[in-house]
Scaffold this active site. Structure first.
Site, PDB file in Angstrom:
ATOM      1  N   SER A   6     -27.044  41.359  -3.369  1.00  0.00           N
ATOM      2  CA  SER A   6     -27.667  40.813  -2.169  1.00  0.00           C
ATOM      3  C   SER A   6     -28.468  39.570  -2.523  1.00  0.00           C
ATOM      4  O   SER A   6     -29.399  39.626  -3.333  1.00  0.00           O
ATOM      5  CB  SER A   6     -28.583  41.864  -1.542  1.00  0.00           C
ATOM      6  N   HIS A  31     -23.613  39.767  -0.474  1.00  0.00           N
ATOM      7  CA  HIS A  31     -24.258  40.303   0.727  1.00  0.00           C
ATOM      8  C   HIS A  31     -25.353  39.334   1.168  1.00  0.00           C
ATOM      9  O   HIS A  31     -26.196  38.924   0.367  1.00  0.00           O
ATOM     10  CB  HIS A  31     -24.836  41.685   0.377  1.00  0.00           C
ATOM     11  N   ASP A  33     -28.375  38.804   3.818  1.00  0.00           N
ATOM     12  CA  ASP A  33     -29.285  39.496   4.737  1.00  0.00           C
ATOM     13  C   ASP A  33     -29.936  38.527   5.709  1.00  0.00           C
ATOM     14  O   ASP A  33     -30.705  37.665   5.302  1.00  0.00           O
ATOM     15  CB  ASP A  33     -30.378  40.210   3.935  1.00  0.00           C
ATOM     16  N   MET A  35     -32.502  38.157   8.739  1.00  0.00           N
ATOM     17  CA  MET A  35     -33.616  38.841   9.411  1.00  0.00           C
ATOM     18  C   MET A  35     -34.260  37.895  10.420  1.00  0.00           C
ATOM     19  O   MET A  35     -34.514  36.732  10.094  1.00  0.00           O
ATOM     20  CB  MET A  35     -34.662  39.248   8.379  1.00  0.00           C
ATOM     21  N   HIS A  64     -25.124  40.588   6.936  1.00  0.00           N
ATOM     22  CA  HIS A  64     -25.828  41.736   7.515  1.00  0.00           C
ATOM     23  C   HIS A  64     -26.862  41.219   8.502  1.00  0.00           C
ATOM     24  O   HIS A  64     -27.894  40.665   8.101  1.00  0.00           O
ATOM     25  CB  HIS A  64     -26.475  42.538   6.367  1.00  0.00           C
ATOM     26  N   MET A  66     -29.701  41.731  10.746  1.00  0.00           N
ATOM     27  CA  MET A  66     -30.823  42.573  11.178  1.00  0.00           C
ATOM     28  C   MET A  66     -31.530  41.789  12.273  1.00  0.00           C
ATOM     29  O   MET A  66     -32.614  41.219  12.072  1.00  0.00           O
ATOM     30  CB  MET A  66     -31.738  42.849   9.982  1.00  0.00           C
ATOM     31  N   MET A 135     -27.896  52.326   5.799  1.00  0.00           N
ATOM     32  CA  MET A 135     -29.144  51.822   5.216  1.00  0.00           C
ATOM     33  C   MET A 135     -29.849  52.958   4.487  1.00  0.00           C
ATOM     34  O   MET A 135     -30.083  54.027   5.065  1.00  0.00           O
ATOM     35  CB  MET A 135     -30.065  51.252   6.304  1.00  0.00           C
ATOM     36  N   GLY A 140     -35.683  45.199   6.114  1.00  0.00           N
ATOM     37  CA  GLY A 140     -36.729  44.198   6.287  1.00  0.00           C
ATOM     38  C   GLY A 140     -37.177  43.585   4.972  1.00  0.00           C
ATOM     39  O   GLY A 140     -37.582  42.424   4.946  1.00  0.00           O
ATOM     40  N   PHE A 141     -37.091  44.374   3.909  1.00  0.00           N
ATOM     41  CA  PHE A 141     -37.582  43.885   2.617  1.00  0.00           C
ATOM     42  C   PHE A 141     -36.714  44.408   1.477  1.00  0.00           C
ATOM     43  O   PHE A 141     -36.221  45.535   1.542  1.00  0.00           O
ATOM     44  CB  PHE A 141     -39.036  44.345   2.391  1.00  0.00           C
ATOM     45  N   GLY A 143     -36.379  45.479  -2.631  1.00  0.00           N
ATOM     46  CA  GLY A 143     -37.236  46.124  -3.621  1.00  0.00           C
ATOM     47  C   GLY A 143     -37.926  47.402  -3.187  1.00  0.00           C
ATOM     48  O   GLY A 143     -38.893  47.831  -3.810  1.00  0.00           O
ATOM     49  N   ASP A 173     -27.025  50.449   1.299  1.00  0.00           N
ATOM     50  CA  ASP A 173     -27.828  49.226   1.202  1.00  0.00           C
ATOM     51  C   ASP A 173     -29.315  49.566   1.180  1.00  0.00           C
ATOM     52  O   ASP A 173     -29.852  50.088   2.158  1.00  0.00           O
ATOM     53  CB  ASP A 173     -27.490  48.335   2.411  1.00  0.00           C
ATOM     54  N   GLY A 174     -29.946  49.246   0.050  1.00  0.00           N
ATOM     55  CA  GLY A 174     -31.392  49.427  -0.084  1.00  0.00           C
ATOM     56  C   GLY A 174     -31.755  50.383  -1.200  1.00  0.00           C
ATOM     57  O   GLY A 174     -31.349  51.538  -1.180  1.00  0.00           O
ATOM     58  N   GLY A 195     -29.754  44.465  -4.465  1.00  0.00           N
ATOM     59  CA  GLY A 195     -30.475  43.218  -4.665  1.00  0.00           C
ATOM     60  C   GLY A 195     -31.250  43.215  -5.963  1.00  0.00           C
ATOM     61  O   GLY A 195     -30.785  42.727  -6.994  1.00  0.00           O
TER      62      GLY A 195
HETATM   63  C1  DX5 Z   1     -32.897  45.398   3.221  1.00  0.00           C
HETATM   64  C2  DX5 Z   1     -31.635  44.582   3.036  1.00  0.00           C
HETATM   65  C3  DX5 Z   1     -30.965  44.851   1.737  1.00  0.00           C
HETATM   66  C4  DX5 Z   1     -31.768  44.375   0.546  1.00  0.00           C
HETATM   67  C5  DX5 Z   1     -31.499  45.304  -0.573  1.00  0.00           C
HETATM   68  O1  DX5 Z   1     -33.522  45.023   4.389  1.00  0.00           O
HETATM   69  O2  DX5 Z   1     -30.712  44.864   4.064  1.00  0.00           O
HETATM   70  O3  DX5 Z   1     -29.661  44.285   1.685  1.00  0.00           O
HETATM   71  O4  DX5 Z   1     -31.450  43.086   0.140  1.00  0.00           O
HETATM   72  O5  DX5 Z   1     -32.358  44.964  -1.605  1.00  0.00           O
HETATM   73  P1  DX5 Z   1     -32.774  45.999  -2.734  1.00  0.00           P
HETATM   74  O6  DX5 Z   1     -31.512  46.332  -3.493  1.00  0.00           O
HETATM   75  O7  DX5 Z   1     -33.767  45.246  -3.531  1.00  0.00           O
HETATM   76  O8  DX5 Z   1     -33.334  47.214  -2.054  1.00  0.00           O
HETATM   77 ZN    ZN Z   2     -28.541  44.215   3.757  1.00  0.00          ZN
END
Ligand code: DX5
Ligand code: ZN
Length: 224
Positions: A6, A31, A33, A35, A64, A66, A135, A140-141, A143, A173-174, A195
């Site tokens: 990601s 990927h 993201d 937002m 993706h 969001m 998910m 949203g974030f 890590g 994802d996440g 990510g």
């Molecule tokens: C979360 C995103 C993910 C994110 C995953 O809101 O949709 O794609 O980048 O990141 P990690 O792998 O750091 O949780």
């Molecule tokens: Zn994502």
């Protein structure tokens, strides 16, 4: 098995270099993201950034969204170079027409579902999608820690796919790392969006190879 770093976890000051790093990593998808500061409490980047990095790689771009109003964004992201666009099932009434619009733009159709949403909500759409994005954190974030309560959803998605003879990807994802990735593979996932665990390594190539080896070696345990 699909491995998808990601870009959210990349160094935003060096997006071109980071895209080239992903390109050389042996990963299958990139990927992206998106937002909007409304559907999720954060803002990332838009079609202009996707368009900028598009010529740097031939990778499959998995976008993706969001976003509360993806309707106005599908065409711009299609033009910017998306191969697949994921919209969220939490959008309710909008979902059917959004899936149809993605398909009519000639792109692969993805449907994402948040941790608190019951998996039953995606059931009516399974024969219309190429990919289901489960998910494993609240979006949203990057890590954040993996939410283990989402694992049964992966098993259910796998079971429905088998029962109905469908072929959608089951993505996670996440919080996906070398340990949680294996647990997702064990539950039936086949697309691993990651990510921090991938971009955080000095060698992205070695990290992708390691994650691929782990998920491919995982003893898959289909539900009975
Ligand atoms: C979360 C995103 C993910 C994110 C995953 O809101 O949709 O794609 O980048 O990141 P990690 O792998 O750091 O949780
Ligand atoms: Zn994502």
């Amino acid at each position: 098995m699909i491995i998808a770093p990601s870009l959210l976890a990349a160094n935003f000051g060096k997006l071109a270099k980071e895209t080239q790093r992903a390109d050389a990593s042996g990963a299958d998808w990139l990927h992206l993201d998106i937002m909007d500061g409304h559907f999720v409490p954060n803002i990332s980047f838009g079609p202009a950034v996707v368009k900028t990095v598009r010529p740097l790689t031939k990778m499959f771009f998995d976008v993706h969204l969001m976003c509360s109003k993806p309707d106005i964004l599908l065409e711009p992201f299609a033009k910017a170079g998306a191969h697949q666009m994921n919209i969220h099932v939490e959008l309710g009434q909008q979902v059917t027409s959004l899936l149809w619009k993605i398909k009519s733009l000639g792109k692969k159709v993805g449907l994402a579902i948040n941790p608190p949403t019951s998996i039953s909500h995606v059931q009516p759409f399974l024969d219309q999608i190429d990919s289901l994005l489960i998910m494993t954190v609240n979006p949203g974030f990057g890590g954040q820690p993996f939410i283990y309560e989402t694992l049964p959803k992966i098993q259910q998605a796998y079971e429905w796919r088998r029962e109905r003879g469908l072929s959608y990807h089951i993505g996670v994802d996440g919080g996906v790392d070398f340990k949680t990735g294996a647990e997702c593979a064990h539950a039936g996932a086949d697309a691993f969006i990651s990510g921090t665990a991938l971009f955080g390594q000095r060698s992205l190539r070695a990290a992708v190879k390691k994650l691929r080896k782990i998920v491919e070696a995982t003893d898959f345990d289909p539900p009975v």
